[in-house]
Design a protein around this motif. Structure first.
Motif, PDB file in Angstrom:
ATOM      1  N   TRP A  23     -68.946  60.888   1.892  1.00 34.61           N
ATOM      2  CA  TRP A  23     -70.355  60.492   1.726  1.00 34.61           C
ATOM      3  C   TRP A  23     -70.493  59.160   0.988  1.00 34.61           C
ATOM      4  CZ3 TRP A  23     -73.677  62.387   4.918  1.00 34.61           C
ATOM      5  CH2 TRP A  23     -73.434  63.635   5.483  1.00 34.61           C
ATOM      6  N   PRO A  24     -69.879  58.983  -0.187  1.00 31.66           N
ATOM      7  CA  PRO A  24     -70.027  57.680  -0.846  1.00 31.66           C
ATOM      8  C   PRO A  24     -69.273  56.549  -0.135  1.00 31.66           C
ATOM      9  CG  PRO A  24     -68.650  59.153  -2.174  1.00 31.66           C
ATOM     10  CD  PRO A  24     -69.194  59.963  -1.041  1.00 31.66           C
ATOM     11  N   THR A  25     -68.210  56.884   0.586  1.00 32.98           N
ATOM     12  CA  THR A  25     -67.411  55.856   1.253  1.00 32.98           C
ATOM     13  C   THR A  25     -68.104  55.322   2.501  1.00 32.98           C
ATOM     14  OG1 THR A  25     -65.353  56.830   0.429  1.00 32.98           O
ATOM     15  CG2 THR A  25     -65.179  55.383   2.363  1.00 32.98           C
ATOM     16  N   TYR A  26     -68.657  56.210   3.307  1.00 34.69           N
ATOM     17  CA  TYR A  26     -69.193  55.810   4.607  1.00 34.69           C
ATOM     18  C   TYR A  26     -70.714  55.821   4.702  1.00 34.69           C
ATOM     19  CZ  TYR A  26     -64.408  56.302   6.237  1.00 34.69           C
ATOM     20  OH  TYR A  26     -63.064  56.156   6.401  1.00 34.69           O
ATOM     21  N   GLY A  27     -71.393  56.377   3.701  1.00 33.61           N
ATOM     22  CA  GLY A  27     -72.837  56.556   3.770  1.00 33.61           C
ATOM     23  C   GLY A  27     -73.647  55.301   4.008  1.00 33.61           C
ATOM     24  N   SER A  28     -73.119  54.145   3.645  1.00 27.67           N
ATOM     25  CA  SER A  28     -73.893  52.914   3.816  1.00 27.67           C
ATOM     26  C   SER A  28     -73.714  52.255   5.180  1.00 27.67           C
ATOM     27  CB  SER A  28     -73.522  51.910   2.714  1.00 27.67           C
ATOM     28  OG  SER A  28     -72.178  51.505   2.852  1.00 27.67           O
TER      29      SER A  28
END
Length: 161
Positions: A23-28
């Motif tokens: 989630w934090p790695t790919y969320g953007s």
């Protein structure tokens, strides 16, 4: 830090780590729909068990002070070519050399098995691209891979061993 081969008992931990990392790695730059799909399709306990048992992917666990902080998965995909399928480090662990140490460990294992090339795919928008370049990986191909209802926009990167 300890790097060790993962076993069946580590499957729930790998699945949990993937959910905490994706989630934090790919969320953007990847849709939430795609992240949810990929986590279920590739990182459910059943999917991980299949990768270990049927697809021949070897997993490594990295632990700091007894706590799992990262994992990697790799296999030989063609003679002398090994693929780093997975390299995921908790956000709190990034920047501490864990990813570099895991890659070096995979390189050593691949060399010991006759590997001369280490290959990986990285999403073209992933900041990890710069990390891989710094470690000596170079773009081998630019690919758009159909994956179910999604398209993976990747660089295939290679490094000589």
């Amino acid at each position: 830090m300890l790097i060790r081969p993962a076993t069946d008992q580590d499957i729930p931990v790998i699945s949990r780590l993937a959910n905490e990392i994706w989630w934090p790695t790919y969320g953007s730059f990847i849709s939430h729909e795609q992240i949810s799909f990929m986590l279920e399709n590739m990182y459910s306990e059943e999917a991980l068990r299949r990768q270990m048992k049927e697809e021949g992917i070897s997993f490594l666990m990295a632990e700091r002070e007894g706590e799992p902080v990262a994992f990697a998965g790799f296999s030989e995909t063609e003679p002398e070519v090994f693929k780093l399928h997975k390299l995921y480090i908790l956000p709190s662990e990034q920047g501490k050399g864990t990813g570099k140490r895991l890659i070096e460990h995979v390189e050593d294992l691949a060399r010991a098995q006759g590997g001369t090339i280490l290959e990986l795919n990285v999403n073209r928008a992933n900041p990890a691209f710069g990390f891989y370049k710094k470690l000596g990986f170079r773009i081998y191909q630019t690919v758009d891979i159909p994956y179910h209802q999604f398209v993976l926009n990747d660089y295939v990167m290679r490094k000589g061993l």
